[in-house]
Design a protein around this motif. Structure first.
Motif, PDB file in Angstrom:
ATOM      1  N   VAL A   1       0.849  -1.189   0.000  1.00  0.00           N
ATOM      2  CA  VAL A   1       0.000   0.000   0.000  1.00  0.00           C
ATOM      3  C   VAL A   1       0.883   1.237   0.000  1.00  0.00           C
ATOM      4  O   VAL A   1       1.800   1.341   0.802  1.00  0.00           O
ATOM      5  CB  VAL A   1      -0.926   0.021   1.238  1.00  0.00           C
ATOM      6  CG1 VAL A   1      -1.707   1.331   1.290  1.00  0.00           C
ATOM      7  CG2 VAL A   1      -1.874  -1.170   1.213  1.00  0.00           C
ATOM      8  N   TYR A   2       0.603   2.134  -0.931  1.00  0.00           N
ATOM      9  CA  TYR A   2       1.296   3.420  -0.999  1.00  0.00           C
ATOM     10  C   TYR A   2       0.254   4.513  -0.778  1.00  0.00           C
ATOM     11  O   TYR A   2      -0.850   4.429  -1.289  1.00  0.00           O
ATOM     12  CB  TYR A   2       1.945   3.617  -2.368  1.00  0.00           C
ATOM     13  CG  TYR A   2       2.955   2.561  -2.724  1.00  0.00           C
ATOM     14  CD1 TYR A   2       4.300   2.734  -2.452  1.00  0.00           C
ATOM     15  CD2 TYR A   2       2.548   1.376  -3.326  1.00  0.00           C
ATOM     16  CE1 TYR A   2       5.233   1.766  -2.777  1.00  0.00           C
ATOM     17  CE2 TYR A   2       3.479   0.387  -3.667  1.00  0.00           C
ATOM     18  CZ  TYR A   2       4.809   0.591  -3.388  1.00  0.00           C
ATOM     19  OH  TYR A   2       5.730  -0.376  -3.708  1.00  0.00           O
ATOM     20  N   TRP A   3       0.580   5.525  -0.020  1.00  0.00           N
ATOM     21  CA  TRP A   3      -0.412   6.560   0.258  1.00  0.00           C
ATOM     22  C   TRP A   3       0.226   7.942   0.146  1.00  0.00           C
ATOM     23  O   TRP A   3       1.442   8.097   0.233  1.00  0.00           O
ATOM     24  CB  TRP A   3      -1.013   6.376   1.651  1.00  0.00           C
ATOM     25  CG  TRP A   3      -0.042   6.634   2.757  1.00  0.00           C
ATOM     26  CD1 TRP A   3       0.869   5.763   3.272  1.00  0.00           C
ATOM     27  CD2 TRP A   3       0.152   7.868   3.467  1.00  0.00           C
ATOM     28  NE1 TRP A   3       1.609   6.365   4.247  1.00  0.00           N
ATOM     29  CE2 TRP A   3       1.188   7.657   4.399  1.00  0.00           C
ATOM     30  CE3 TRP A   3      -0.465   9.122   3.392  1.00  0.00           C
ATOM     31  CZ2 TRP A   3       1.629   8.657   5.251  1.00  0.00           C
ATOM     32  CZ3 TRP A   3      -0.030  10.133   4.244  1.00  0.00           C
ATOM     33  CH2 TRP A   3       0.997   9.887   5.168  1.00  0.00           C
ATOM     34  N   LYS A   4      -0.617   8.914  -0.079  1.00  0.00           N
ATOM     35  CA  LYS A   4      -0.201  10.309  -0.118  1.00  0.00           C
ATOM     36  C   LYS A   4      -1.160  11.112   0.749  1.00  0.00           C
ATOM     37  O   LYS A   4      -2.343  10.771   0.873  1.00  0.00           O
ATOM     38  CB  LYS A   4      -0.226  10.862  -1.552  1.00  0.00           C
ATOM     39  CG  LYS A   4       0.810  10.244  -2.477  1.00  0.00           C
ATOM     40  CD  LYS A   4       2.224  10.625  -2.072  1.00  0.00           C
ATOM     41  CE  LYS A   4       3.242   9.997  -3.017  1.00  0.00           C
ATOM     42  NZ  LYS A   4       4.630  10.358  -2.625  1.00  0.00           N
ATOM     43  N   PRO A   5      -0.683  12.178   1.367  1.00  0.00           N
ATOM     44  CA  PRO A   5      -1.564  12.991   2.212  1.00  0.00           C
ATOM     45  C   PRO A   5      -2.646  13.686   1.399  1.00  0.00           C
ATOM     46  O   PRO A   5      -2.463  13.986   0.222  1.00  0.00           O
ATOM     47  CB  PRO A   5      -0.608  14.001   2.858  1.00  0.00           C
ATOM     48  CG  PRO A   5       0.561  14.067   1.925  1.00  0.00           C
ATOM     49  CD  PRO A   5       0.701  12.695   1.349  1.00  0.00           C
ATOM     50  N   SER A   6      -3.790  13.946   2.035  1.00  0.00           N
ATOM     51  CA  SER A   6      -4.913  14.616   1.394  1.00  0.00           C
ATOM     52  C   SER A   6      -5.611  15.488   2.424  1.00  0.00           C
ATOM     53  O   SER A   6      -5.599  15.178   3.623  1.00  0.00           O
ATOM     54  CB  SER A   6      -5.893  13.580   0.834  1.00  0.00           C
ATOM     55  OG  SER A   6      -7.050  14.197   0.323  1.00  0.00           O
ATOM     56  N   GLN A   7      -6.226  16.555   1.952  1.00  0.00           N
ATOM     57  CA  GLN A   7      -6.951  17.442   2.855  1.00  0.00           C
ATOM     58  C   GLN A   7      -8.165  16.749   3.472  1.00  0.00           C
ATOM     59  O   GLN A   7      -8.592  17.079   4.566  1.00  0.00           O
ATOM     60  CB  GLN A   7      -7.406  18.698   2.107  1.00  0.00           C
ATOM     61  CG  GLN A   7      -6.275  19.599   1.667  1.00  0.00           C
ATOM     62  CD  GLN A   7      -5.504  20.185   2.837  1.00  0.00           C
ATOM     63  OE1 GLN A   7      -6.092  20.658   3.801  1.00  0.00           O
ATOM     64  NE2 GLN A   7      -4.187  20.113   2.767  1.00  0.00           N
ATOM     65  N   MET A  29     -19.586  11.761   1.963  1.00  0.00           N
ATOM     66  CA  MET A  29     -19.234  12.307   3.277  1.00  0.00           C
ATOM     67  C   MET A  29     -17.905  13.065   3.222  1.00  0.00           C
ATOM     68  O   MET A  29     -17.513  13.715   4.177  1.00  0.00           O
ATOM     69  CB  MET A  29     -19.139  11.174   4.301  1.00  0.00           C
ATOM     70  CG  MET A  29     -20.351  10.247   4.318  1.00  0.00           C
ATOM     71  SD  MET A  29     -21.883  11.081   4.745  1.00  0.00           S
ATOM     72  CE  MET A  29     -21.591  11.364   6.484  1.00  0.00           C
ATOM     73  N   GLY A  30     -17.210  12.939   2.102  1.00  0.00           N
ATOM     74  CA  GLY A  30     -15.928  13.608   1.955  1.00  0.00           C
ATOM     75  C   GLY A  30     -15.283  13.216   0.645  1.00  0.00           C
ATOM     76  O   GLY A  30     -15.492  12.107   0.151  1.00  0.00           O
ATOM     77  N   VAL A  31     -14.515  14.121   0.053  1.00  0.00           N
ATOM     78  CA  VAL A  31     -13.858  13.863  -1.225  1.00  0.00           C
ATOM     79  C   VAL A  31     -12.369  14.148  -1.072  1.00  0.00           C
ATOM     80  O   VAL A  31     -11.976  15.219  -0.597  1.00  0.00           O
ATOM     81  CB  VAL A  31     -14.445  14.758  -2.343  1.00  0.00           C
ATOM     82  CG1 VAL A  31     -13.723  14.509  -3.656  1.00  0.00           C
ATOM     83  CG2 VAL A  31     -15.937  14.506  -2.492  1.00  0.00           C
ATOM     84  N   CYS A  32     -11.546  13.191  -1.487  1.00  0.00           N
ATOM     85  CA  CYS A  32     -10.101  13.359  -1.337  1.00  0.00           C
ATOM     86  C   CYS A  32      -9.532  14.241  -2.452  1.00  0.00           C
ATOM     87  O   CYS A  32     -10.206  14.519  -3.444  1.00  0.00           O
ATOM     88  CB  CYS A  32      -9.407  11.998  -1.335  1.00  0.00           C
ATOM     89  SG  CYS A  32      -9.444  11.139  -2.924  1.00  0.00           S
ATOM     90  N   ASP A  33      -8.296  14.657  -2.270  1.00  0.00           N
ATOM     91  CA  ASP A  33      -7.611  15.405  -3.319  1.00  0.00           C
ATOM     92  C   ASP A  33      -7.452  14.522  -4.554  1.00  0.00           C
ATOM     93  O   ASP A  33      -7.316  13.300  -4.427  1.00  0.00           O
ATOM     94  CB  ASP A  33      -6.217  15.844  -2.843  1.00  0.00           C
ATOM     95  CG  ASP A  33      -6.286  16.820  -1.680  1.00  0.00           C
ATOM     96  OD1 ASP A  33      -7.355  17.433  -1.493  1.00  0.00           O
ATOM     97  OD2 ASP A  33      -5.279  16.953  -0.958  1.00  0.00           O
ATOM     98  N   PRO A  34      -7.460  15.104  -5.755  1.00  0.00           N
ATOM     99  CA  PRO A  34      -7.286  14.300  -6.974  1.00  0.00           C
ATOM    100  C   PRO A  34      -5.940  13.581  -6.989  1.00  0.00           C
ATOM    101  O   PRO A  34      -4.942  14.102  -6.477  1.00  0.00           O
ATOM    102  CB  PRO A  34      -7.353  15.344  -8.094  1.00  0.00           C
ATOM    103  CG  PRO A  34      -8.065  16.513  -7.497  1.00  0.00           C
ATOM    104  CD  PRO A  34      -7.683  16.525  -6.046  1.00  0.00           C
TER     105      PRO A  34
END
Length: 203
Positions: A1-7, A29-34
């Motif tokens: 699993v690779y992840w990146k920060p999002s608002q 309920m919420g939308v991540c950064d593109p």
């Protein structure tokens, strides 16, 4: 699993209104950064599977760049802009996109728009069309306690199996996989052998 920060985190609340769980309200309920291509890990892969949840997860530039590196698979519940190898919709989405209630005819139309292979999920079966033949495989789930995630499981199972098998065999595998998955809430926790055993028992 690779992840990146999002608002924010992408989250959806599903409310079902019918026993077969085909009619539902999906509330964001919420939308991540593109996502951006340069955020993807630098690994060798043959296929990029974009299983987004909402509009805005991906854009055309991401698909175009991924297509230069491998095959592209897109779930229609996110954004569709470019010619792709594999396209998955559910029956309702196929009707919205094409105006057709006949799933086989809808698959043919979606194929004519550029998708090389079309997969359409329904509560009774999964349909695949490769431009020549329409294949169907019945869903055999003994209960629907794990209904959420049906499309994602089906599509992931299909495109992964498709790398080693033909359309009909990949369709049978993914349909058995999702049938087994829907019998238990949450993501599929079994093995490939569990799916093969399920095929032997029910197909």
């Amino acid at each position: 699993v690779y992840w990146k920060p999002s608002q924010a985190t992408c989250s959806i609340r599903n409310q079902y209104f019918t026993a077969d769980k085909e009619k539902r309200a999906c509330t964001s309920m919420g939308v991540c950064d593109p996502f951006r291509f340069d955020e993807l890990p630098d690994i060798e892969t043959k296929i990029y599977h974009f299983a987004g949840l909402v509009y805005g997860d991906f854009d055309g530039a991401l698909f175009a760049e991924a297509a230069r590196h491998g095959k592209v698979a897109v779930d229609v519940q996110c954004l569709l802009r470019h010619v792709i190898d594999y396209l998955k919709t559910d029956a309702a989405e196929a009707e919205i996109l094409t105006g057709l209630t006949d799933r086989a005819e809808a698959a043919k139309l979606l194929h004519s728009w550029g998708a090389k292979e079309v997969l359409i999920t329904h509560n009774t079966e999964v349909l695949a069309y490769d431009g020549v033949t329409t294949y169907t495989c019945p869903i055999k789930a003994r209960n629907l306690s794990g209904r959420t995630g049906r499309g994602d499981t089906t599509f992931a199972g299909y495109i992964s199996e498709r790398q080693r098998a033909g359309v009909e065999e990949a369709l049978r595998y993914c349909t058995a996989l999702v049938s087994l998955k829907m019998e238990t809430p949450g993501p599929f926790q079994g093995t490939r052998q569990d799916v093969l055993d399920y095929i032997r028992e029910f197909y």
